[in-house]
Enzyme design. Sequence first.
Site, PDB file in Angstrom:
ATOM      1  N   GLY A   1      -9.970  -1.550   3.504  1.00  0.00           N
ATOM      2  CA  GLY A   1      -9.246  -0.278   3.434  1.00  0.00           C
ATOM      3  C   GLY A   1      -8.275  -0.290   2.270  1.00  0.00           C
ATOM      4  N   CYS A   2      -8.058   0.888   1.693  1.00  0.00           N
ATOM      5  CA  CYS A   2      -7.297   0.967   0.441  1.00  0.00           C
ATOM      6  C   CYS A   2      -5.804   0.722   0.636  1.00  0.00           C
ATOM      7  CB  CYS A   2      -7.534   2.313  -0.236  1.00  0.00           C
ATOM      8  SG  CYS A   2      -7.192   3.767   0.789  1.00  0.00           S
TER       9      CYS A   2
END
EC number: 1.2.1.38
Length: 339
Positions: free
Chosen positions: A156-157
């Site tokens: 996930g960013c």
Amino acid sequence: MAKYTVAVAGATGYAGGEALRILAAHPDFDITCVAGHSSVGESMAKHMPHIPQLANLVVEDTTPEVLNGHDVIILALPHGASGKLASQLDPNAVVVDLGADHRLEEQAAWDEFYGGDFYEHWTYGMPELITGKAADGSYTRQRAALPGTKRIAGPGCNVTATTLALQPGIAEGLVESQDIVADLVVGYSGAGKNLKRTILQNFAHAAGKSAAEASEFTLGFTPILAPMSRGILATVSARMTDKAKTLSDEEIRAVWSKAYEGQDFMVLLPEGTLPATGNIIGSNAAHLQVVTDRKAGRIYAFAAIDNLNRGTAGQAVQSLNIALGLPEDAGLTKIGVAP
């Protein structure tokens, strides 16, 4: 050597589109299948005109029958969708999940931040993640877990930016585990094409694997959607430990420098220069900086990443390269697009 064939599910979304953009220029991959849902039967020329190599591909339905038979399968699907599909995919294919379904180890964490069915944990796809220390004092990293793996989970960013910013301080005991604060300015593509009211709940999960057990830490985490198409600027602060207070600013900076030495996509900026999202767009790089506030007794660590590239598809391709024994930087760049 023949190229690896690739199928991408969720091909018309932001994450799927970025994966296609990177893979289309990769010397070792051949995109032979694109799958979607509402766009089935439509040409990729309509959805991805910026990738002319894919213009003749037609979006197929997202089924195991369509995806199986390819060497690599990229799942760029909404949270909850890839987990239902994954058990039906070829065990010999390398499958990369860009969503959340396989990134958490504990069901309790999944229930708290996402909800719904819980699926098995896959190999965490953050090569530079510090996982411990060797006897000689060098760091061990998540990279060592990736060669040969068949299942990769994208971190996930937001957790990527937060982790890369602060992990050297955690690894060396320079910051207290309590009262960590992360404020992230995030481009709207980080919310996906289908923005939902629950998006802040999903953004608020930043508890992936770290250099220590996540339960030891308290983290105040605030993502803020900004009027920019892509990019994340993370400002992460934590209280200095007594050990950190004995060190000069130069010595603290040296900890970050040592932690990222030899990590080609990690760029510690010159002293006095703060990261900016405009400098990393289109790249798999992370621009980093660390400063101290002696009066407040806090360390401030900064990271700028492209949420779609380093934060999602680029980091996934980097992990995929390692899993397949390819050069880690194949198809990737740390050169941003400017202006």
